[in-house]
Design an enzyme around this catalytic site. Structure first.
Site, PDB file in Angstrom:
ATOM      1  N   ASP A 185      47.374  37.708 -12.793  1.00  0.00           N
ATOM      2  CA  ASP A 185      46.559  38.079 -13.948  1.00  0.00           C
ATOM      3  C   ASP A 185      45.127  37.616 -13.710  1.00  0.00           C
ATOM      4  OD1 ASP A 185      45.612  38.742 -16.426  1.00  0.00           O
ATOM      5  OD2 ASP A 185      46.759  37.237 -17.530  1.00  0.00           O
ATOM      6  N   ASP A 237      44.271  44.675 -15.119  1.00  0.00           N
ATOM      7  CA  ASP A 237      44.023  43.333 -14.572  1.00  0.00           C
ATOM      8  C   ASP A 237      45.301  42.526 -14.344  1.00  0.00           C
ATOM      9  OD1 ASP A 237      44.586  43.087 -17.248  1.00  0.00           O
ATOM     10  OD2 ASP A 237      43.083  41.545 -17.639  1.00  0.00           O
ATOM     11  N   GLU A 238      46.447  43.189 -14.340  1.00  0.00           N
ATOM     12  CA  GLU A 238      47.714  42.494 -14.118  1.00  0.00           C
ATOM     13  C   GLU A 238      48.589  43.297 -13.161  1.00  0.00           C
ATOM     14  OE1 GLU A 238      49.548  40.807 -17.925  1.00  0.00           O
ATOM     15  OE2 GLU A 238      48.258  42.435 -18.648  1.00  0.00           O
TER      16      GLU A 238
END
Length: 411
Positions: free
Chosen positions: A8, A110-111
């Site tokens: 993350d 974003d993960e």
């Protein structure tokens, strides 16, 4: 043994913006002083999309208006978002991670999840290498959660930040996860939190130690799902191939309370514009349209409708969305609007109807407008109702167009 990583990016938009600005010779790292990504710096419109750690000290919250954030911190620096840059940064991270595992699944921009085989010492060493590789080569930091399943890996990555590696193995659940507030559990939102709190369930451990029969009788299948999560039970695997798109959605959180039906309808129209364009771009038509709104206390209301003739026409989607909105409107200030479409058929499968012959003419117009917008930009044509309104005529951007696979079923 197989282990799952959840990676993350720390304050993704702001970190990516900072890394880019430093690479272009900007004299300061915007992560080191109170700063946020969001809206228009000159007009102070929009909401906070990401915030620096120094900004957190002023109790600035993601999703609040820039005006409110500036009130809390007069020296706050505001930087507009650059979605194309963020997509490039996200892809650069994924490309780097392929050096460590061929099995990578995007969870959001974003993960990502990936899986690796080895013993605990080996996977922790790999995690250290990933942490160093991303920071040294790409200029931003991540948190990495490691566990035997994806749920616990995701929970672990939310522990202390930034630039940290955390494990949450099954024998660590009672010590590391159960003491956390119940709302920290994946899939427990504000409404579920209130329901759980009303019966004295305040920690994840409180939920985990209930009887499964009790939670099922009370909250049915969704309750049983979060009860299993509280006990660390989840068994999905990394999904690599892109699945067929089964639904699309578009939403926005408004920078201020929406109190008039006129403004609410304008937001629904702006959302419908982008959603219908996306639907036409994949040559699908929707048979089910849903609307979800959240009031100023972020209590949600939702309703959907199945329509007799599938459509990708902007006006029809908007008209149905507006009708559904008025059926669920709580007569309170609204802060979030969302429209979803599902139950798709291909263009070739459309059954024509004598009662919707006008749609064919509207669809020709829609396709011509799409062509012009794709060639000259989305603002080349817009509805006059939005002129001088302060509301964007089309809501939805690069990020909302990316359909990332989620974990199997809910996860």
């Amino acid at each position: 043994m197989k282990y799952y990583f959840h990676i993350d990016v720390n304050s993704a938009y702001l970190s990516w913006q900072a890394a880019y600005m430093l690479s272009q010779g900007y004299p300061q790292d915007i992560r080191k002083f109170p700063s946020v990504i969001g809206g228009d710096q000159r007009k102070r419109k929009g909401i906070v999309l990401a915030k620096s750690i120094p900004a957190k000290k002023y109790n600035i919250q993601t999703g609040e208006s820039l005006h409110e954030a500036k009130r809390k911190c007069p020296v706050l620096q505001i930087f507009p978002p650059n979605y194309q840059l963020y997509m490039q940064a996200s892809q650069a991270m994924v490309d780097l991670l392929y050096h460590y595992s061929p099995n990578i699944q995007r969870f959001s921009i974003d993960e990502v999840f990936l899986d690796l085989y080895g013993d605990v010492k080996e996977v922790l060493n790999i995690a250290e290498n990933i942490l160093w590789d991303i920071e040294s080569k790409l200029g931003f930091t991540v948190n990495i959660g490691i566990s035997e399943n994806k749920l616990l890996a995701k929970m672990a990555s939310d522990f202390k930040k930034p630039n940290q590696i955390h494990t949450l193995f099954k024998d660590e659940i009672s010590k590391k996860m159960w003491p956390l507030p119940v709302e920290k559990l994946f899939m427990v939102g504000s409404r579920t939190k209130r329901k759980l709190n009303s019966r004295g369930i305040r920690s994840i451990g409180d939920l985990a130690n209930l009887s499964g029969d009790y939670i099922y009788d009370w909250l049915k299948k969704p309750g049983l799902t979060i009860w299993n999560y509280a006990n660390g039970r989840e068994d999905s695997t990394i999904t690599i191939d892109r699945a067929p798109v089964k639904s699309l959605g578009n939403s926005t959180t408004t920078p201020y309370d929406i109190t008039t039906t006129r403004e609410a309808e304008m937001f629904l129209l702006a959302i419908s514009e982008k959603l219908a364009m996306r639907l036409r771009s994949i040559h699908k038509r929707a048979q089910v349209i849903s609307v979800r709104i959240s009031d100023h206390e972020f209590i949600s209301y939702r309703k959907e409708q199945k329509i007799p003739i599938a459509t990708h026409n902007t006006n029809r989607i908007y008209q149905i969305a507006r009708q559904l909105f008025h059926e669920i409107f709580p007569h309170k200030p609204i802060r979030r609007f969302s429209i979803g479409v599902s139950s798709f058929i291909c263009d070739e499968q459309l059954q024509l109807s004598f009662f919707h012959q006008d749609d064919a003419d509207f669809e020709k117009l829609d396709l011509k407008i799409d062509q012009l917008r794709n060639e000259y930009g989305h603002r080349i044509l817009q509805r006059s109702i939005f002129l001088h309104s302060g509301i964007a005529p089309i809501i939805g951007g690069v990020l909302e167009e990316e359909e990332y696979l989620l974990m199997t079923s809910v996860l």
